[in-house]
Design a protein around this motif. Structure first.
Motif, short mmCIF file in Angstrom:
data_model
loop_
_atom_site.label_atom_id
_atom_site.label_comp_id
_atom_site.label_asym_id
_atom_site.label_seq_id
_atom_site.Cartn_x
_atom_site.Cartn_y
_atom_site.Cartn_z
N UNK A 27 0.81 -1.22 0.00
CA UNK A 27 0.00 0.00 0.00
C UNK A 27 0.84 1.27 0.00
N UNK A 28 2.18 1.17 0.18
CA UNK A 28 3.05 2.34 0.16
C UNK A 28 3.07 3.12 1.44
N UNK A 29 2.51 2.63 2.51
CA UNK A 29 2.54 3.34 3.78
C UNK A 29 3.94 3.24 4.39
N UNK A 30 4.44 4.31 5.04
CA UNK A 30 5.78 4.28 5.66
C UNK A 30 5.77 3.36 6.89
N UNK A 31 6.76 2.50 6.96
CA UNK A 31 6.88 1.57 8.08
C UNK A 31 8.33 1.51 8.52
N UNK A 32 8.55 0.96 9.72
CA UNK A 32 9.90 0.78 10.24
C UNK A 32 10.53 -0.42 9.55
N UNK A 33 11.59 -0.20 8.85
CA UNK A 33 12.22 -1.28 8.09
C UNK A 33 12.91 -2.30 8.95
N UNK A 34 13.24 -1.94 10.21
CA UNK A 34 13.95 -2.89 11.07
C UNK A 34 13.04 -3.92 11.70
N UNK A 35 11.73 -3.61 11.80
CA UNK A 35 10.79 -4.54 12.45
C UNK A 35 9.68 -5.00 11.53
N UNK A 36 9.71 -4.65 10.27
CA UNK A 36 8.64 -5.05 9.35
C UNK A 36 8.85 -6.49 8.91
N UNK A 37 7.72 -7.17 8.71
CA UNK A 37 7.77 -8.56 8.27
C UNK A 37 7.40 -8.62 6.80
N UNK A 38 8.40 -8.91 5.96
CA UNK A 38 8.15 -9.00 4.51
C UNK A 38 7.81 -7.68 3.88
N UNK A 39 8.28 -6.56 4.48
CA UNK A 39 8.02 -5.22 3.95
C UNK A 39 6.53 -4.94 3.84
N UNK A 40 5.75 -5.41 4.81
CA UNK A 40 4.31 -5.19 4.85
C UNK A 40 3.94 -4.47 6.13
N UNK A 41 3.00 -3.55 6.03
CA UNK A 41 2.50 -2.89 7.22
C UNK A 41 1.54 -3.82 7.96
N UNK A 42 1.11 -3.41 9.17
CA UNK A 42 0.26 -4.28 10.00
C UNK A 42 -1.10 -4.49 9.37
N UNK A 43 -1.64 -3.44 8.74
CA UNK A 43 -2.94 -3.57 8.10
C UNK A 43 -2.89 -4.53 6.93
N UNK A 44 -1.79 -4.49 6.16
CA UNK A 44 -1.67 -5.41 5.03
C UNK A 44 -1.44 -6.84 5.50
N UNK A 45 -0.72 -6.97 6.64
CA UNK A 45 -0.52 -8.32 7.19
C UNK A 45 -1.87 -8.91 7.61
N UNK A 46 -2.75 -8.08 8.25
CA UNK A 46 -4.05 -8.56 8.67
C UNK A 46 -4.92 -8.96 7.49
#
Length: 519
Positions: A27-46
Motif C-alpha cells: 500500500x506504500x505506507x511508511x513503516x519501520x524497516x527494522x521490524x517489518x515482516x516481509x516489507x508489509x504494514x500491520x494492516x496489510x498483514x491482517x
C-alpha cells in the motif's frame, strides 16, 4: 597524543537516532524497516495473512432430548446448561487445529432458542514473523443434532437392566410400602430407575448401573430397618481378555413389624433392651423398631441387626383393631412427651345395648381421650393367639399376671366420612403392574388401606413432617364443593369430626398450576 588511535564520534547536539523507514510494498505506507515482516504494514498483514486458516467454521453438537446431556466424543455424555462454561469447553474441543494457536477469548453469541444453532466467537493469537504477534477473531456455528444416548436407549428397551433391587415385606397389607413410597418421592431416590414393577409382596426397582442400585439400598437402610442379600448372574465372558459381564440382584427384606402393631417379645430380648414389658406396641418405624409399653410409658428400640439375630412377628395388626367406647378416664399424672398415662374404663361398641361388659386398662392416650370418645384397640380377653412368645409370657411369674384385657392404640373418629374430599393430596409413583392387575375385591382392599394411611397422616404430626403434602388444585376444590353441597346441608360441623391439616403445612404442586398471560 597518538594520531592513529581510533576516536569516538559524538552525535550532533539536538538530533535523535531513528530507524530506517521504508515503504510498504503493498500500500506504500511508511513503516519501520527494522521490524517489518516481509516489507508489509500491520494492516496489510491482517488482510493477507489468516492465522485461523485450517480451523473449521462449522461443527455439529449431539444432544440427547431425554436426559438433556451432550455428547463428548468418543462415547461420553456430559451435562451442561445453555451458555455455560461446560458447554463452551465442549464447543472448543470440537474444533480441529485449534491447538496450533493461542486462545485469548471465547464467548457465546445470542441465537434464537428454536434455531437449533449455537454460535461462538473465538479470539486467537499467533506469531506471524519475528517479533510480530497477530490477533484475530472469528465466528463458529454449531448445528445441534438430536441423538439418543445409550442409557436412554436402554430405558426404552424391555429387560435391559444391570441391577435389580427387590423390596419385600411379608405382611398382609401394604401400609409400609405406602409410607416408603412417599419417602422415595420426597427424596427423589427413584430418579435413576429404568423401570419400577409392582410384585405380590413388594416392588422391584431396575437400574442400568450397579452403583445406582447400591445408592438406592443405602437410602432404604437410612429410612427403614432392612436385611439385604446380593446375588449375581453371569451374562457373558471373554476368554481372551478375561472380562465378564454380570447382572446383579439385591434382595431387601423389610421387618414385618408395622406401626400400631401389637408385639409379644421373647423374654430374653425384652430383658436385653432395657427390661421392658414383653407385651408392647410399635409406635414408630424408622431405622429401628420403636416399641412402647402402654402400662408404664417405657420405650425401647430394636435395631435391624438385633431384630434379624432374633426375629419376632407381630401378635396382631391393624386389621384386628376393635372399636371401644370410653366410659370413664382418670389421669395418673405420669407424662412422657406427647403421652399421658391414664386409667380408663371402656366397653366394646358392639356390646352397647347387648350386655354390660366393661374393661379396665391403662393407656398412653390420656391426653386425647375423654368420656364418650371412640378408641381403637386390641381385644386380648377371649382371643386365641397362636404365638409361642405369648404363651411364654402367660406362663412367666413376672409377667403372667400383668397381661391386660384390652390394649388401646389410637383415637377413632366414627363420624368422619370415608371418601370425603381433602384440601391436600399425596403424589404416587408410576409403577408397572404387569400381570398383577388387581381384582375388584383386591382393589377395594387397596383403597381401604390407602384411606387408612391418609387418616394416619392427618392424625399424626410426626408422620406428616416426614412426608411432602401438596395442595389440591383449584379445579378439584370446586368439584369437591359442588359435590358436597347436599352433604353439608345434612351434616353439621359437629357431626363430622376428625383432625384437619392446615394450608400452611402444604406445598404448591407446580404440575397443576396454570400460568395465564394477561392481555
Amino acid at each position: 597524543m597518538d594520531l592513529d588511535a581510533p576516536m569516538a564520534m559524538a552525535p550532533l547536539m539536538g538530533s535523535a537516532r531513528t530507524g530506517a523507514t521504508i515503504l510498504c510494498c503493498n500500500c506504500g505506507a511508511p513503516i519501520d524497516g527494522t521490524s517489518s515482516a516481509g516489507a508489509l504494514c500491520y494492516d496489510c498483514i491482517k488482510s493477507t495473512v489468516d492465522i485461523s486458516q485450517g480451523i473449521q467454521r462449522e461443527a455439529t453438537l449431539h444432544f440427547c432430548k431425554d436426559c438433556d446431556r451432550w455428547l463428548l466424543p468418543p462415547a461420553s455424555w456430559v451435562t451442561a446448561a445453555p451458555e455455560s462454561r461446560e458447554l463452551l469447553s465442549l464447543c472448543l474441543k470440537k474444533l480441529r487445529n485449534l491447538g496450533k494457536v493461542r486462545i485469548t477469548d471465547a464467548r457465546f453469541i445470542w441465537t434464537e432458542p428454536h434455531s437449533r444453532r449455537v454460535k461462538v466467537q473465538v479470539t486467537v493469537q499467533d506469531q506471524v514473523a519475528d517479533g510480530v504477534l497477530m490477533q484475530q477473531s472469528f465466528e463458529v456455528t454449531y448445528v445441534v443434532a438430536s441423538q439418543q444416548c445409550k442409557d436412554c436407549a436402554k430405558s426404552y428397551t424391555a429387560n435391559v437392566w444391570r441391577a435389580a433391587v427387590q423390596v419385600r415385606q411379608k405382611v398382609t397389607h401394604k401400609r409400609t410400602f405406602l409410607f416408603l413410597e412417599q419417602l422415595i418421592l420426597k427424596h427423589q431416590a427413584h430418579r435413576d430407575t429404568i423401570n419400577i414393577k409392582e410384585e405380590k409382596d413388594g416392588i422391584d426397582f431396575y437400574f442400568a448401573q450397579k452403583n445406582q442400585a447400591e445408592g438406592f439400598i443405602s437410602f432404604l437402610k437410612s429410612v427403614v430397618p432392612v436385611l439385604t442379600k446380593e446375588s449375581r448372574h453371569l451374562i457373558s465372558a471373554d476368554t481372551h481378555t478375561g472380562n465378564k459381564s454380570y447382572k446383579y440382584n439385591y434382595s431387601v427384606e423389610i421387618v414385618p413389624v408395622c406401626r400400631d402393631d401389637l408385639v409379644a417379645l421373647p423374654l430374653k430380648l425384652a430383658k436385653s433392651i432395657g427390661n421392658i414389658s414383653p407385651l408392647v406396641l410399635c409406635h414408630r418405624i424408622g431405622t429401628s423398631v420403636n416399641l412402647l409399653d402402654p402400662n408404664t410409658l417405657q420405650t425401647a428400640e430394636v435395631s435391624a441387626d438385633i431384630y434379624w439375630r432374633a426375629p419376632f412377628h407381630p401378635l396382631a395388626g391393624t386389621p384386628d383393631l376393635v372399636e371401644f367406647i370410653v366410659m370413664d378416664i382418670e389421669s395418673t399424672g405420669v407424662r412422657k412427651g406427647k403421652w399421658l398415662l391414664s386409667e380408663v374404663q371402656v366397653a366394646r361398641a358392639s356390646d352397647l345395648g347387648v350386655n354390660d361388659n366393661v374393661y379396665f386398662t391403662r393407656t398412653h392416650l390420656g391426653q386425647h381421650l375423654h368420656a364418650g370418645d371412640s378408641v381403637l384397640g386390641y381385644m386380648l380377653e377371649g382371643t386365641n393367639f397362636n404365638s409361642d412368645a405369648l404363651e411364654a409370657i402367660e406362663s412367666s411369674k413376672a409377667y403372667g399376671s400383668m397381661i391386660p384385657d384390652v390394649v388401646l392404640v389410637k383415637k377413632h373418629y366414627p363420624n368422619r366420612r370415608r371418601n370425603r374430599k381433602r384440601n391436600w393430596k399425596l403424589k404416587r409413583m408410576a409403577k408397572d403392574e404387569g400381570e398383577l392387575l388387581p381384582k375388584a375385591s383386591d382393589q377395594a382392599k387397596m383403597d381401604a388401606e390407602y384411606e387408612m394411611f391418609l387418616r394416619d397422616v392427618e392424625e399424626d404430626e410426626e408422620l406428616r413432617a416426614a412426608l411432602a403434602l401438596y395442595k389440591n388444585s383449584l379445579k378439584t376444590k370446586r368439584e369437591a364443593d359442588a359435590m358436597s353441597i347436599a352433604d353439608t346441608d345434612m351434616m353439621t360441623e359437629a357431626e363430622e369430626d376428625g383432625p384437619k391439616i392446615s394450608m400452611d403445612e402444604l406445598l404448591d404442586d407446580f404440575e397443576d398450576m396454570e400460568i395465564q398471560d394477561k392481555e
